[in-house]
Design an enzyme around this catalytic site. Structure first.
Site, short mmCIF file in Angstrom:
data_model
loop_
_atom_site.label_atom_id
_atom_site.label_comp_id
_atom_site.label_asym_id
_atom_site.label_seq_id
_atom_site.Cartn_x
_atom_site.Cartn_y
_atom_site.Cartn_z
N CYS A 1 -3.39 0.48 -5.75
CA CYS A 1 -4.13 -0.62 -6.36
C CYS A 1 -3.53 -0.87 -7.74
O CYS A 1 -2.44 -0.38 -8.04
CB CYS A 1 -5.63 -0.36 -6.41
SG CYS A 1 -6.15 0.92 -7.56
N ARG B 1 -10.24 1.62 -6.52
CA ARG B 1 -10.05 1.49 -5.09
C ARG B 1 -9.13 2.55 -4.50
O ARG B 1 -9.49 3.24 -3.53
CB ARG B 1 -9.49 0.09 -4.78
CG ARG B 1 -10.44 -1.04 -5.06
CD ARG B 1 -9.75 -2.40 -5.02
NE ARG B 1 -8.83 -2.55 -6.15
CZ ARG B 1 -8.04 -3.62 -6.34
NH1 ARG B 1 -8.06 -4.61 -5.46
NH2 ARG B 1 -7.24 -3.69 -7.39
N ASP C 1 -10.68 -6.37 -6.60
CA ASP C 1 -10.88 -5.28 -7.55
C ASP C 1 -12.32 -5.25 -8.08
O ASP C 1 -12.79 -6.23 -8.65
CB ASP C 1 -9.91 -5.46 -8.72
CG ASP C 1 -9.82 -4.22 -9.60
OD1 ASP C 1 -10.59 -3.26 -9.38
OD2 ASP C 1 -8.97 -4.21 -10.52
#
Length: 551
Positions: free
Chosen positions: A408, A414, A516
């Site tokens: 990420c 994440r 995100d």
């Protein structure tokens, strides 16, 4: 804006609507005065006035896109919804009483769902469509003006390259018929915003007012409207001219708008010296102006409806005599005023409903997509996946996979969650994670750690890894969260025997983007982590199957 100029604009607004009423009331009786032929010109005045008022409210009251959107929707739909329903009711009752009261051109009652939906969404005039909601001929102008509101919002509230790009996309959607009159609306915006025009003295203001009156007189006397349509005919021919419908006279509309703009500038300068208006005049003008939108939208159906109910014998080519004509006009104005008491003058109620709807949508958006940008980017990414460019990022040869690498941006939300969840689910298969924009050695985000615990995942010992510090190995399967991660990571993987995939394509339904959650709501953290969990579990199941899994 001074009180006197505000009252003057209210008077102009009502008189413009009244002129449109007189224009269409020629169906009943034609007094023969030139003013009753200025219905289209009155709409052009509306456009210019609308741009001025919208610029004013965006500058003084509606300073955010949310506030602007709610106010515009409340203003529009507080009248539009009742107007469409009442038009249908007036037409049904009136035609049942006297079918002869309805000329063929007003019997637009076929394809009712299409007419209603197109009118509610203001698609009734895009490109070369001309969809009339039943007998409501004046409705056409809303198919222009509402999109002028939208274009203004894109340029003013979004601004920058993105705002102008969306504005150009909107222009392509609308087509030439609407766009060709848009500068007239924007002229009103310019009149409000121009500091040069604000510095005009009252003396020069009187000169401008006189010049505008002379210009308007010349417009009528010289038949500039006919010249405008004739010019379009000469340029594109009769067939294409017909396709422009209400925009056929646009060259003349620009001449008219110049005269009206000159008038507004001059009156505003004069009103700076005479700022107040007696309540004896202001109150009735403001009361009438409060019914303008309703009068404009419903006068057409009411003319036919009342004539069907009370039609009287006229003389010669007229349907009613002059006395009955005056009675019809007064009845329509009174009816519109009565309806306005529960429509546009109650728009604050509609505004509360729309605000509540915006709040619900905002909460839903925050919980499911993170932000509106998350939704937009997900839609774009999924389109690119559905139509081919990203499909290869859902194909993996699992027999070649030796390690899972979750990727990420910051390696704090994440990818750590995917990393440590996969360690629990994948048995002996090695798992790692990295951040494309991260430094090394930082802990996971505190909210991510708290939400991860709800999923039985411990991020307390996680430390970020930068791409520069990550050792790529043969057989790595890089699982990225977003399409832009593909573009950022791909150059670093050249020459390595590795695979690259979008993790969200193992969700059901497939998601080409896992937006995100950093600094967003806990509810969206839970949504995002739930999707990652679903994808990792699907990967675990796929790892037991030979060959590639195609999405």
């Amino acid at each position: 804006m001074t009180g006197s100029f505000s009252v003057y604009l209210d008077l102009v607004r009502f008189l413009a609507a009244f002129l449109v009423l007189l224009h269409h009331a020629r169906y009943l009786y034609n007094p023969g005065h030139f003013l009753v032929g200025l219905g289209h010109e009155a709409v052009i005045v509306f456009f210019l006035l609308s741009g001025y008022v919208i610029a004013y409210v965006s500058d003084t009251k509606e300073r955010t896109l949310r506030a602007y959107s709610i106010s515009r929707l409340a203003r529009i739909y507080s009248v539009v919804l009742p107007a469409i329903l009442l038009t249908g009711a007036f037409d049904f009752i009136g035609y049942s009483v006297d079918p002869n009261a309805y000329p063929v051109g007003y019997q637009a009652w076929d394809l009712i769902p299409i007419r209603v939906i197109a009118s509610l969404l203001f698609l009734n005039q895009v490109w070369f469509l001309s969809i009339q909601p039943f007998s409501n001929v004046p409705y056409w102008s809303l198919g222009y003006e509402v999109w002028y509101y939208a274009g203004f919002a894109l340029v003013t509230y979004l601004g920058g390259r993105k705002g102008w790009l969306l504005f150009l996309m909107l222009a392509l959607l609308l087509g030439p018929k609407i766009i060709i009159l848009m500068p007239l609306w924007w002229a009103g915006v310019y009149l409000y915003r121009s500091q040069t025009l604000r510095r005009i003295s009252p003396g020069l203001g009187w000169v401008l007012v006189l010049a505008s009156i002379l210009g308007l007189a010349a417009y009528v006397d010289w038949n500039v409207a006919g010249w405008g349509r004739g010019l379009l005919l000469a340029l594109v021919g009769p067939e294409w001219t017909r396709e422009f419908v209400s925009s056929q006279r646009f060259p003349a509309d620009y001449v008219l708008a110049l005269c009206v703009a000159t008038h507004f500038v001059g009156l505003r300068a004069i009103c700076e010296r005479h700022q107040e208006v007696s309540a004896l005049w202001a109150r009735p003008i403001q009361a009438l102006a409060g019914s303008t939108f309703t009068l404009y939208l419903l006068h057409g159906p009411m003319i036919l409806f009342y004539f069907a109910l009370f039609g009287t014998e006229g003389v010669g080519d007229t349907r009613v005599g002059p006395g009955a004509y005056v009675g019809y006009i007064l009845l329509i104005v009174a009816t519109a005023y009565g309806i306005s008491l529960v429509t546009e003058q109650k728009k604050h109620i509609v505004k509360r409903w729309i605000t509540a709807l915006f709040d619900w949508v905002g909460q839903f958006m925050a919980e499911v997509f993170g932000t509106h940008r998350g939704l937009v980017r997900l839609v774009i990414a999924n389109i690119l996946w559905m139509f081919g460019p990203y499909r290869r990022y859902g194909r993996v040869e699992f027999t070649k996979v030796r390690r899972l690498v979750f990727v990420c941006q910051g390696n704090v939300c994440r990818s750590p969650f995917g990393h440590h969840l996969a360690q629990k689910l994948m048995g002996d298969l090695p798992v790692a994670s990295l951040g494309l924009g991260a430094g090394s050695g930082h802990p996971a985000d505190s909210v991510a750690s708290e939400v991860a615990r709800d999923f039985g995942v411990d991020l307390s010992r996680h430390k970020t890894t930068a791409l520069a510090d990550f050792a790529i190995q043969k057989g790595d399967l890089f699982l990225v969260m977003e399409d832009r991660h593909l573009r950022a990571l791909a150059p670093h993987l050249q020459g390595h025997e590795v695979q690259l995939a979008l993790l969200g394509l193992w969700c059901r339904p497939p998601l080409a983007l896992l937006y995100d959650p950093y600094r967003l709501s806990r509810s969206y953290f839970r949504t995002c982590f739930g999707r990652i969990e679903q994808a990792v579990e699907a990967l675990r199941d796929a790892m037991g199957a030979p060959g590639a899994r195609k999405l």
